[in-house]
Design a protein around this motif. Structure first.
Motif, PDB file in Angstrom:
ATOM      1  N   MET A  72       0.830  -1.206   0.000  1.00 49.03           N
ATOM      2  CA  MET A  72       0.000   0.000   0.000  1.00 49.03           C
ATOM      3  C   MET A  72       0.866   1.259   0.000  1.00 49.03           C
ATOM      4  O   MET A  72       0.562   2.235  -0.679  1.00 49.03           O
ATOM      5  CB  MET A  72      -0.919   0.020   1.218  1.00 49.03           C
ATOM      6  CG  MET A  72      -2.096  -0.904   1.088  1.00 49.03           C
ATOM      7  SD  MET A  72      -3.150  -0.839   2.545  1.00 49.03           S
ATOM      8  CE  MET A  72      -3.604   0.884   2.549  1.00 49.03           C
ATOM      9  N   ALA A  73       1.963   1.237   0.758  1.00 48.09           N
ATOM     10  CA  ALA A  73       2.859   2.398   0.809  1.00 48.09           C
ATOM     11  C   ALA A  73       3.500   2.649  -0.553  1.00 48.09           C
ATOM     12  O   ALA A  73       3.637   3.797  -0.990  1.00 48.09           O
ATOM     13  CB  ALA A  73       3.932   2.184   1.866  1.00 48.09           C
ATOM     14  N   GLU A  74       3.880   1.575  -1.252  1.00 43.93           N
ATOM     15  CA  GLU A  74       4.448   1.727  -2.590  1.00 43.93           C
ATOM     16  C   GLU A  74       3.426   2.296  -3.565  1.00 43.93           C
ATOM     17  O   GLU A  74       3.748   3.147  -4.384  1.00 43.93           O
ATOM     18  CB  GLU A  74       4.964   0.385  -3.104  1.00 43.93           C
ATOM     19  CG  GLU A  74       6.215  -0.093  -2.443  1.00 43.93           C
ATOM     20  CD  GLU A  74       6.629  -1.476  -2.923  1.00 43.93           C
ATOM     21  OE1 GLU A  74       6.037  -1.978  -3.907  1.00 43.93           O
ATOM     22  OE2 GLU A  74       7.538  -2.050  -2.315  1.00 43.93           O
ATOM     23  N   ASN A  75       2.194   1.820  -3.483  1.00 42.02           N
ATOM     24  CA  ASN A  75       1.142   2.326  -4.370  1.00 42.02           C
ATOM     25  C   ASN A  75       0.881   3.803  -4.117  1.00 42.02           C
ATOM     26  O   ASN A  75       0.713   4.578  -5.064  1.00 42.02           O
ATOM     27  CB  ASN A  75      -0.149   1.535  -4.196  1.00 42.02           C
ATOM     28  CG  ASN A  75      -0.075   0.169  -4.841  1.00 42.02           C
ATOM     29  OD1 ASN A  75       0.798  -0.103  -5.651  1.00 42.02           O
ATOM     30  ND2 ASN A  75      -0.983  -0.700  -4.454  1.00 42.02           N
ATOM     31  N   GLU A  76       0.831   4.201  -2.853  1.00 43.24           N
ATOM     32  CA  GLU A  76       0.618   5.609  -2.535  1.00 43.24           C
ATOM     33  C   GLU A  76       1.788   6.462  -3.023  1.00 43.24           C
ATOM     34  O   GLU A  76       1.591   7.565  -3.519  1.00 43.24           O
ATOM     35  CB  GLU A  76       0.424   5.792  -1.036  1.00 43.24           C
ATOM     36  CG  GLU A  76      -0.895   5.272  -0.534  1.00 43.24           C
ATOM     37  CD  GLU A  76      -1.029   5.394   0.971  1.00 43.24           C
ATOM     38  OE1 GLU A  76      -0.097   5.930   1.616  1.00 43.24           O
ATOM     39  OE2 GLU A  76      -2.063   4.948   1.493  1.00 43.24           O
ATOM     40  N   LYS A  77       2.982   5.925  -2.895  1.00 43.23           N
ATOM     41  CA  LYS A  77       4.171   6.638  -3.352  1.00 43.23           C
ATOM     42  C   LYS A  77       4.141   6.813  -4.870  1.00 43.23           C
ATOM     43  O   LYS A  77       4.429   7.889  -5.386  1.00 43.23           O
ATOM     44  CB  LYS A  77       5.418   5.852  -2.930  1.00 43.23           C
ATOM     45  CG  LYS A  77       6.722   6.507  -3.247  1.00 43.23           C
ATOM     46  CD  LYS A  77       7.851   5.632  -2.734  1.00 43.23           C
ATOM     47  CE  LYS A  77       9.175   6.071  -3.269  1.00 43.23           C
ATOM     48  NZ  LYS A  77      10.259   5.184  -2.842  1.00 43.23           N
ATOM     49  N   ASP A  78       3.742   5.758  -5.587  1.00 47.31           N
ATOM     50  CA  ASP A  78       3.634   5.834  -7.041  1.00 47.31           C
ATOM     51  C   ASP A  78       2.555   6.829  -7.459  1.00 47.31           C
ATOM     52  O   ASP A  78       2.727   7.583  -8.417  1.00 47.31           O
ATOM     53  CB  ASP A  78       3.326   4.456  -7.641  1.00 47.31           C
ATOM     54  CG  ASP A  78       4.502   3.500  -7.539  1.00 47.31           C
ATOM     55  OD1 ASP A  78       5.647   3.974  -7.331  1.00 47.31           O
ATOM     56  OD2 ASP A  78       4.271   2.274  -7.633  1.00 47.31           O
ATOM     57  N   GLU A  79       1.439   6.825  -6.744  1.00 47.68           N
ATOM     58  CA  GLU A  79       0.350   7.754  -7.068  1.00 47.68           C
ATOM     59  C   GLU A  79       0.778   9.202  -6.866  1.00 47.68           C
ATOM     60  O   GLU A  79       0.462  10.059  -7.659  1.00 47.68           O
ATOM     61  CB  GLU A  79      -0.873   7.454  -6.207  1.00 47.68           C
ATOM     62  CG  GLU A  79      -1.602   6.176  -6.604  1.00 47.68           C
ATOM     63  CD  GLU A  79      -2.728   5.833  -5.650  1.00 47.68           C
ATOM     64  OE1 GLU A  79      -2.990   6.611  -4.713  1.00 47.68           O
ATOM     65  OE2 GLU A  79      -3.348   4.771  -5.829  1.00 47.68           O
ATOM     66  N   THR A  80       1.509   9.482  -5.782  1.00 46.05           N
ATOM     67  CA  THR A  80       1.950  10.846  -5.536  1.00 46.05           C
ATOM     68  C   THR A  80       2.976  11.285  -6.570  1.00 46.05           C
ATOM     69  O   THR A  80       2.984  12.433  -6.993  1.00 46.05           O
ATOM     70  CB  THR A  80       2.525  11.018  -4.117  1.00 46.05           C
ATOM     71  OG1 THR A  80       3.575  10.070  -3.924  1.00 46.05           O
ATOM     72  CG2 THR A  80       1.451  10.813  -3.071  1.00 46.05           C
ATOM     73  N   GLN A  81       3.832  10.358  -7.007  1.00 47.04           N
ATOM     74  CA  GLN A  81       4.813  10.706  -8.038  1.00 47.04           C
ATOM     75  C   GLN A  81       4.119  10.978  -9.360  1.00 47.04           C
ATOM     76  O   GLN A  81       4.488  11.887 -10.093  1.00 47.04           O
ATOM     77  CB  GLN A  81       5.834   9.583  -8.211  1.00 47.04           C
ATOM     78  CG  GLN A  81       6.830   9.506  -7.086  1.00 47.04           C
ATOM     79  CD  GLN A  81       7.792   8.355  -7.263  1.00 47.04           C
ATOM     80  OE1 GLN A  81       7.639   7.521  -8.146  1.00 47.04           O
ATOM     81  NE2 GLN A  81       8.796   8.298  -6.396  1.00 47.04           N
ATOM     82  N   THR A  82       3.087  10.221  -9.674  1.00 45.32           N
ATOM     83  CA  THR A  82       2.335  10.430 -10.920  1.00 45.32           C
ATOM     84  C   THR A  82       1.622  11.776 -10.880  1.00 45.32           C
ATOM     85  O   THR A  82       1.631  12.505 -11.864  1.00 45.32           O
ATOM     86  CB  THR A  82       1.318   9.294 -11.108  1.00 45.32           C
ATOM     87  OG1 THR A  82       1.970   8.031 -11.081  1.00 45.32           O
ATOM     88  CG2 THR A  82       0.603   9.448 -12.436  1.00 45.32           C
ATOM     89  N   ILE A  83       1.037  12.113  -9.746  1.00 48.51           N
ATOM     90  CA  ILE A  83       0.352  13.400  -9.615  1.00 48.51           C
ATOM     91  C   ILE A  83       1.353  14.540  -9.714  1.00 48.51           C
ATOM     92  O   ILE A  83       1.086  15.564 -10.371  1.00 48.51           O
ATOM     93  CB  ILE A  83      -0.421  13.454  -8.282  1.00 48.51           C
ATOM     94  CG1 ILE A  83      -1.593  12.466  -8.335  1.00 48.51           C
ATOM     95  CG2 ILE A  83      -0.945  14.865  -8.002  1.00 48.51           C
ATOM     96  CD1 ILE A  83      -2.285  12.258  -7.005  1.00 48.51           C
ATOM     97  N   ASP A  84       2.522  14.395  -9.096  1.00 48.09           N
ATOM     98  CA  ASP A  84       3.530  15.434  -9.156  1.00 48.09           C
ATOM     99  C   ASP A  84       4.061  15.648 -10.569  1.00 48.09           C
ATOM    100  O   ASP A  84       4.376  16.775 -10.968  1.00 48.09           O
ATOM    101  CB  ASP A  84       4.712  15.099  -8.220  1.00 48.09           C
ATOM    102  CG  ASP A  84       4.312  15.187  -6.757  1.00 48.09           C
ATOM    103  OD1 ASP A  84       3.284  15.833  -6.458  1.00 48.09           O
ATOM    104  OD2 ASP A  84       5.036  14.617  -5.917  1.00 48.09           O
ATOM    105  N   GLN A  85       4.169  14.573 -11.343  1.00 49.51           N
ATOM    106  CA  GLN A  85       4.673  14.678 -12.701  1.00 49.51           C
ATOM    107  C   GLN A  85       3.671  15.371 -13.616  1.00 49.51           C
ATOM    108  O   GLN A  85       4.031  16.055 -14.552  1.00 49.51           O
ATOM    109  CB  GLN A  85       5.012  13.305 -13.269  1.00 49.51           C
ATOM    110  CG  GLN A  85       6.252  12.695 -12.631  1.00 49.51           C
ATOM    111  CD  GLN A  85       6.513  11.298 -13.133  1.00 49.51           C
ATOM    112  OE1 GLN A  85       5.728  10.737 -13.891  1.00 49.51           O
ATOM    113  NE2 GLN A  85       7.616  10.719 -12.684  1.00 49.51           N
ATOM    114  N   ASN A  86       2.392  15.207 -13.339  1.00 50.54           N
ATOM    115  CA  ASN A  86       1.358  15.824 -14.175  1.00 50.54           C
ATOM    116  C   ASN A  86       1.245  17.263 -13.781  1.00 50.54           C
ATOM    117  O   ASN A  86       1.140  18.194 -14.346  1.00 50.54           O
ATOM    118  CB  ASN A  86       0.003  15.134 -14.016  1.00 50.54           C
ATOM    119  CG  ASN A  86       0.047  13.747 -14.624  1.00 50.54           C
ATOM    120  OD1 ASN A  86       0.847  13.482 -15.506  1.00 50.54           O
ATOM    121  ND2 ASN A  86      -0.788  12.870 -14.115  1.00 50.54           N
TER     122      ASN A  86
END
Length: 86
Positions: A72-86
């Motif tokens: 779950m922590a990895e998924n949240e980390k990936d989601e935040t990185q995707t949002i930051d990149q957009n």
């Protein structure tokens, strides 16, 4: 800790309790039989084997919980990185 993590923890603890409770009952019954009815070494060692299995179940569910929370922590980390990149 967010609600999703709390829900995962609750579900895994519930599974762990369901898996361990019959083992607790078997351990208690075998020790009672050993102490009050038939004092055979086999019964005592059977209770010890059940206890070891009980501990193994606990370690399995603890590992499962840790893996789920890390996932779950990895998924949240990936989601935040995707949002930051957009």
């Amino acid at each position: 800790m967010n609600e999703k993590q709390k829900q995962i923890i609750y579900e895994i603890r519930k599974e762990k309790l369901r898996a361990r409770m019959p083992l607790v009952i078997l351990i208690i019954i075998s020790f009672l039989i050993y102490n009050f009815w038939i004092p055979m070494e086999f019964i005592k060692w059977l209770a010890v084997a059940i206890l070891i299995f009980y501990l193994g179940v606990g370690f399995y569910y603890q590992k499962k919980l840790r893996k789920e929370l890390d996932h779950m922590a990895e998924n949240e980390k990936d989601e935040t990185q995707t949002i930051d990149q957009n």
